[in-house]
Scaffold this active site. Structure first.
Site, PDB file in Angstrom:
ATOM      1  N   HIS A  44      -4.652  -4.539  -2.001  1.00 34.64           N
ATOM      2  CA  HIS A  44      -4.635  -4.467  -0.964  1.00 34.64           C
ATOM      3  C   HIS A  44      -5.751  -2.463  -0.377  1.00 34.64           C
ATOM      4  O   HIS A  44      -4.210  -2.408   0.551  1.00 34.64           O
ATOM      5  CB  HIS A  44      -3.773  -4.625   0.182  1.00 34.64           C
ATOM      6  CG  HIS A  44      -3.819  -6.317   0.212  1.00 34.64           C
ATOM      7  ND1 HIS A  44      -2.830  -6.533   0.729  1.00 34.64           N
ATOM      8  CD2 HIS A  44      -5.013  -6.776  -0.120  1.00 34.64           C
ATOM      9  CE1 HIS A  44      -2.528  -8.272   0.936  1.00 34.64           C
ATOM     10  NE2 HIS A  44      -3.914  -8.456  -0.167  1.00 34.64           N
TER      11      HIS A  44
ATOM     12  N   CYS B 154     -20.386   7.973   4.269  1.00 35.15           N
ATOM     13  CA  CYS B 154     -20.996   8.622   2.492  1.00 35.15           C
ATOM     14  C   CYS B 154     -19.830   7.869   0.797  1.00 35.15           C
ATOM     15  O   CYS B 154     -20.129   8.171   0.498  1.00 35.15           O
ATOM     16  CB  CYS B 154     -20.634  10.110   2.835  1.00 35.15           C
ATOM     17  SG  CYS B 154     -19.154  11.089   3.101  1.00 35.15           S
TER      18      CYS B 154
ATOM     19  N   VAL C 203       0.707  -1.168  -0.149  1.00 36.15           N
ATOM     20  CA  VAL C 203       0.033   0.331   0.155  1.00 36.15           C
ATOM     21  C   VAL C 203       0.742   1.494  -0.206  1.00 36.15           C
ATOM     22  O   VAL C 203       0.555   2.782   0.402  1.00 36.15           O
ATOM     23  CB  VAL C 203      -0.664  -0.252   1.299  1.00 36.15           C
ATOM     24  CG1 VAL C 203      -1.663  -1.219   1.040  1.00 36.15           C
ATOM     25  CG2 VAL C 203      -0.405  -0.293   2.381  1.00 36.15           C
TER      26      VAL C 203
END
Ligand code: APR
Ligand code: ZN
Length: 247
Positions: A121, A132, A105
């Site tokens: 990932h 949201c 990542v």
């Protein structure tokens, strides 16, 4: 690293390859100074993956998990891609179909210049709102020491990384499978290959007839399934292979 350890047949295979897939794990970023998770000095030997890299862990102690990701982001920002990342980016200039499927990542493949990257990932430089789903760039909350609140709905913000027990980004995994099946050569670089479903990717490549090349500092769970197993640091082995291709 002398040339002897890189088999000639591998170089021949690569020269005739059309599509190459690099399946990478934390080990490719080790020489950039980023901790791996398992093996010597691995993060999961000192900290609890469950506490720090799971949704339950986050909900139990959001500020601890947030702070840990802030620390890792700072660490990533202070490191540079190494020769392994850069060599993979170079391959794109000489082969018309190169895909990086990474479990990492840390964004280092992108910073090294690779353009065709599938992040299984997620990416530590992105956050999103639990409620949201609005995405926020890492810059937005760079100094926050507590979980920030969404500007749109007040929801909790979390890192856009896949935590243990969570689904991988569906479209990304399906695309990675497709590219694995298409690949002529599949490199497996710096991964213990113990985390699924990510670890299925090289298996899918093998089942579809790809040549598997592992680069690791030690044998792994998948070593018995590969065609070539090269023991060495990826930041040294990858440039060596590239040089032997005489592109
Ligand atoms: N060159 C090549 N390989 C290396 C190097 C190096 N310089 N340094 C370490 N390695 C190897 C180790 O031998 C080990 O096999 O890299 C591998 C790192 O394995 P892990 O720490 O388990 O990392 P990874 O396989 O990427 O973990 C998969 O687990 O924690 C989760 O989501 C996280 O993406 C991660 C996933
Ligand atoms: Zn929101």
């Amino acid at each position: 690293m002398n040339k002897m350890e890189i088999p000639k047949e591998l170089i021949e295979k690569l020269k005739s390859a059309k599509s190459i897939l690099f399946f990478t794990g934390a080990g490719i970023s080790a020489e950039s100074g980023i901790d791996t998770f398992r093996g010597k000095g691995g993060l999961w030997n000192k900290m609890s993956a469950q506490e720090l890299a799971s949704f339950d862990g986050f909900m139990k102690n959001p500020n601890l998990v947030w702070e840990w990701y802030q620390y890792r982001r700072k660490n990533v920002r202070e490191t540079e891609p190494n020769a392994g990342h850069k060599t993979i980016a170079e391959f794109e200039k000489y082969f018309n179909d190169v895909t990086v499927v990474t479990q990492n990542v840390d964004n280092l493949h992108k910073r090294a210049g690779s353009t065709n990257i599938l992040e299984l990932h997620g990416n530590i430089e992105r956050n999103f709102c639990l409620d949201c789903k609005t995405f926020y760039d890492v810059e937005k909350f760079i100094e926050a020491h507590e979980v920030p609140k969404c500007e749109k709905c007040g929801g909790m913000i979390r890192p856009d990384v896949v935590w243990f027990g969570e689904m991988l980004p569906q479209g990304v995994f399906a695309e990675a499978e497709r590219k694995a099946i298409e690949s002529d050569v599949c490199f497996i670089v710096g991964t213990s290959a113990v985390v699924y479903p990510a670890a299925y990717i090289p298996i899918s490549a093998k089942e579809a007839g790809a040549t598997l090349v592992e680069i690791n500092i030690e044998p792994t769970n998948i070593s018995h399934q590969v065609d070539f197993s090269i023991i060495g640091k990826s930041g040294e082995v990858l440039p060596q292979i590239f040089e032997m291709l005489e592109l």
